[in-house]
Design a protein around this motif. Structure first.
Motif, PDB file in Angstrom:
ATOM      1  N   GLN A  38      -9.545 -28.501  -5.523  1.00 13.83           N
ATOM      2  CA  GLN A  38      -9.806 -27.151  -6.025  1.00 13.83           C
ATOM      3  C   GLN A  38      -8.588 -26.261  -5.779  1.00 13.83           C
ATOM      4  O   GLN A  38      -8.020 -26.261  -4.700  1.00 13.83           O
ATOM      5  CB  GLN A  38     -11.017 -26.538  -5.309  1.00 13.83           C
ATOM      6  CG  GLN A  38     -12.314 -27.209  -5.592  1.00 13.83           C
ATOM      7  CD  GLN A  38     -12.995 -26.694  -6.849  1.00 13.83           C
ATOM      8  OE1 GLN A  38     -12.482 -25.819  -7.531  1.00 13.83           O
ATOM      9  NE2 GLN A  38     -14.136 -27.253  -7.145  1.00 13.83           N
ATOM     10  N   LYS A  39      -8.214 -25.483  -6.786  1.00 16.71           N
ATOM     11  CA  LYS A  39      -7.105 -24.537  -6.647  1.00 16.71           C
ATOM     12  C   LYS A  39      -7.678 -23.127  -6.635  1.00 16.71           C
ATOM     13  O   LYS A  39      -7.768 -22.464  -7.669  1.00 16.71           O
ATOM     14  CB  LYS A  39      -6.116 -24.711  -7.790  1.00 16.71           C
ATOM     15  CG  LYS A  39      -5.432 -26.051  -7.762  1.00 16.71           C
ATOM     16  CD  LYS A  39      -4.422 -26.186  -8.861  1.00 16.71           C
ATOM     17  CE  LYS A  39      -3.774 -27.553  -8.759  1.00 16.71           C
ATOM     18  NZ  LYS A  39      -2.781 -27.759  -9.804  1.00 16.71           N
ATOM     19  N   LEU A  40      -8.088 -22.678  -5.468  1.00 23.05           N
ATOM     20  CA  LEU A  40      -8.709 -21.367  -5.319  1.00 23.05           C
ATOM     21  C   LEU A  40      -7.657 -20.301  -5.032  1.00 23.05           C
ATOM     22  O   LEU A  40      -6.654 -20.566  -4.383  1.00 23.05           O
ATOM     23  CB  LEU A  40      -9.742 -21.395  -4.195  1.00 23.05           C
ATOM     24  CG  LEU A  40     -10.899 -22.381  -4.363  1.00 23.05           C
ATOM     25  CD1 LEU A  40     -11.809 -22.312  -3.166  1.00 23.05           C
ATOM     26  CD2 LEU A  40     -11.663 -22.107  -5.625  1.00 23.05           C
ATOM     27  N   PHE A  60     -12.679 -21.426  -9.007  1.00 25.24           N
ATOM     28  CA  PHE A  60     -13.587 -22.506  -8.659  1.00 25.24           C
ATOM     29  C   PHE A  60     -13.981 -23.267  -9.915  1.00 25.24           C
ATOM     30  O   PHE A  60     -14.379 -22.680 -10.913  1.00 25.24           O
ATOM     31  CB  PHE A  60     -14.838 -21.961  -7.967  1.00 25.24           C
ATOM     32  CG  PHE A  60     -15.763 -23.022  -7.447  1.00 25.24           C
ATOM     33  CD1 PHE A  60     -15.539 -23.606  -6.220  1.00 25.24           C
ATOM     34  CD2 PHE A  60     -16.844 -23.451  -8.199  1.00 25.24           C
ATOM     35  CE1 PHE A  60     -16.381 -24.585  -5.743  1.00 25.24           C
ATOM     36  CE2 PHE A  60     -17.698 -24.422  -7.736  1.00 25.24           C
ATOM     37  CZ  PHE A  60     -17.458 -25.004  -6.500  1.00 25.24           C
ATOM     38  N   VAL A  61     -13.879 -24.598  -9.870  1.00 19.69           N
ATOM     39  CA  VAL A  61     -14.272 -25.448 -10.988  1.00 19.69           C
ATOM     40  C   VAL A  61     -15.463 -26.282 -10.536  1.00 19.69           C
ATOM     41  O   VAL A  61     -15.331 -27.101  -9.623  1.00 19.69           O
ATOM     42  CB  VAL A  61     -13.125 -26.377 -11.424  1.00 19.69           C
ATOM     43  CG1 VAL A  61     -13.576 -27.301 -12.539  1.00 19.69           C
ATOM     44  CG2 VAL A  61     -11.924 -25.565 -11.850  1.00 19.69           C
ATOM     45  N   GLY A  62     -16.624 -26.042 -11.143  1.00 19.14           N
ATOM     46  CA  GLY A  62     -17.797 -26.812 -10.756  1.00 19.14           C
ATOM     47  C   GLY A  62     -19.085 -26.160 -11.189  1.00 19.14           C
ATOM     48  O   GLY A  62     -19.094 -25.218 -11.984  1.00 19.14           O
ATOM     49  N   THR A  63     -20.166 -26.660 -10.634  1.00 22.90           N
ATOM     50  CA  THR A  63     -21.485 -26.170 -11.020  1.00 22.90           C
ATOM     51  C   THR A  63     -21.772 -24.816 -10.376  1.00 22.90           C
ATOM     52  O   THR A  63     -21.164 -24.440  -9.369  1.00 22.90           O
ATOM     53  CB  THR A  63     -22.575 -27.163 -10.586  1.00 22.90           C
ATOM     54  OG1 THR A  63     -22.561 -27.268  -9.161  1.00 22.90           O
ATOM     55  CG2 THR A  63     -22.357 -28.532 -11.197  1.00 22.90           C
ATOM     56  N   LEU A 102     -11.406 -20.004   6.578  1.00 19.14           N
ATOM     57  CA  LEU A 102     -12.678 -20.703   6.371  1.00 19.14           C
ATOM     58  C   LEU A 102     -12.575 -21.740   5.253  1.00 19.14           C
ATOM     59  O   LEU A 102     -13.102 -22.853   5.379  1.00 19.14           O
ATOM     60  CB  LEU A 102     -13.793 -19.705   6.052  1.00 19.14           C
ATOM     61  CG  LEU A 102     -14.253 -18.821   7.199  1.00 19.14           C
ATOM     62  CD1 LEU A 102     -15.167 -17.721   6.683  1.00 19.14           C
ATOM     63  CD2 LEU A 102     -14.968 -19.647   8.241  1.00 19.14           C
ATOM     64  N   LEU A 103     -11.897 -21.390   4.163  1.00 18.19           N
ATOM     65  CA  LEU A 103     -11.752 -22.324   3.051  1.00 18.19           C
ATOM     66  C   LEU A 103     -10.917 -23.538   3.449  1.00 18.19           C
ATOM     67  O   LEU A 103     -11.243 -24.668   3.107  1.00 18.19           O
ATOM     68  CB  LEU A 103     -11.129 -21.624   1.845  1.00 18.19           C
ATOM     69  CG  LEU A 103     -12.038 -20.641   1.105  1.00 18.19           C
ATOM     70  CD1 LEU A 103     -11.259 -19.880   0.049  1.00 18.19           C
ATOM     71  CD2 LEU A 103     -13.209 -21.364   0.478  1.00 18.19           C
ATOM     72  N   LYS A 104      -9.848 -23.297   4.203  1.00 23.15           N
ATOM     73  CA  LYS A 104      -9.019 -24.429   4.645  1.00 23.15           C
ATOM     74  C   LYS A 104      -9.785 -25.317   5.611  1.00 23.15           C
ATOM     75  O   LYS A 104      -9.645 -26.537   5.601  1.00 23.15           O
ATOM     76  CB  LYS A 104      -7.725 -23.920   5.265  1.00 23.15           C
ATOM     77  CG  LYS A 104      -6.863 -23.262   4.205  1.00 23.15           C
ATOM     78  CD  LYS A 104      -5.428 -23.226   4.543  1.00 23.15           C
ATOM     79  CE  LYS A 104      -4.748 -22.449   3.427  1.00 23.15           C
ATOM     80  NZ  LYS A 104      -3.449 -22.817   3.137  1.00 23.15           N
ATOM     81  N   LYS A 105     -10.629 -24.708   6.450  1.00 25.04           N
ATOM     82  CA  LYS A 105     -11.446 -25.485   7.384  1.00 25.04           C
ATOM     83  C   LYS A 105     -12.478 -26.337   6.641  1.00 25.04           C
ATOM     84  O   LYS A 105     -12.825 -27.425   7.069  1.00 25.04           O
ATOM     85  CB  LYS A 105     -12.154 -24.545   8.359  1.00 25.04           C
ATOM     86  CG  LYS A 105     -12.796 -25.258   9.543  1.00 25.04           C
ATOM     87  CD  LYS A 105     -13.531 -24.285  10.437  1.00 25.04           C
ATOM     88  CE  LYS A 105     -12.577 -23.334  11.113  1.00 25.04           C
ATOM     89  NZ  LYS A 105     -13.271 -22.419  12.059  1.00 25.04           N
ATOM     90  N   GLU A 106     -12.969 -25.835   5.496  1.00 23.68           N
ATOM     91  CA  GLU A 106     -13.954 -26.554   4.690  1.00 23.68           C
ATOM     92  C   GLU A 106     -13.321 -27.636   3.824  1.00 23.68           C
ATOM     93  O   GLU A 106     -14.035 -28.371   3.153  1.00 23.68           O
ATOM     94  CB  GLU A 106     -14.737 -25.580   3.807  1.00 23.68           C
ATOM     95  CG  GLU A 106     -15.694 -24.725   4.552  1.00 23.68           C
ATOM     96  CD  GLU A 106     -16.816 -25.496   5.200  1.00 23.68           C
ATOM     97  OE1 GLU A 106     -17.382 -26.383   4.541  1.00 23.68           O
ATOM     98  OE2 GLU A 106     -17.108 -25.221   6.369  1.00 23.68           O
TER      99      GLU A 106
END
Length: 115
Positions: A38-40, A60-63, A102-106
């Motif tokens: 993902q390229k956020l 975000f690319v997805g559902t 948080l995003l990097k941790k996820e």
């Protein structure tokens, strides 16, 4: 016997052809990319918000369900409100650095700050 269910032909006004088959458009929902691909983009935004600052996560690319789940995680970790709509996550307040961490941790490793 023909299937004459009116719900299937809501957007058709009238057809004179007795053999006309009403086609429904079933939109396929896209599959979510894995977190590392993902390229956020994370940025601060004030436009059309009455001068209030929000943290905006786009790209975000997805559902829709996966987007809402990620938005719920970010909002709960920051302890604030927000929303998820139109493919973006809005977190109320200036939480740019915390959201990036948080995003990097996820596992969202290609996340970049903008602005």
């Amino acid at each position: 016997m023909k299937n004459n269910d009116w719900k299937e032909r809501l957007n058709v006004v009238y057809s004179t052809n007795p053999d006309y088959s009403y086609e429904r458009e079933d939109s396929e929902e896209q599959v979510s990319l894995e977190a590392s691909r993902q390229k956020l983009r994370v940025q601060l935004d004030r436009k059309n918000r009455g001068g209030k600052v929000v943290t905006l996560v786009t790209g975000f690319v997805g559902t829709e369900n996966d987007l809402k789940e990620l938005g719920k995680l970010l909002k709960s970790k920051c302890g604030v409100g927000g929303s998820t709509k139109d493919g973006e996550i809005i977190v109320q307040g200036d939480f740019k650095q915390k959201v990036l961490e948080l995003l990097k941790k996820e596992g969202y490793t290609q996340t970049k700050p903008v602005g």
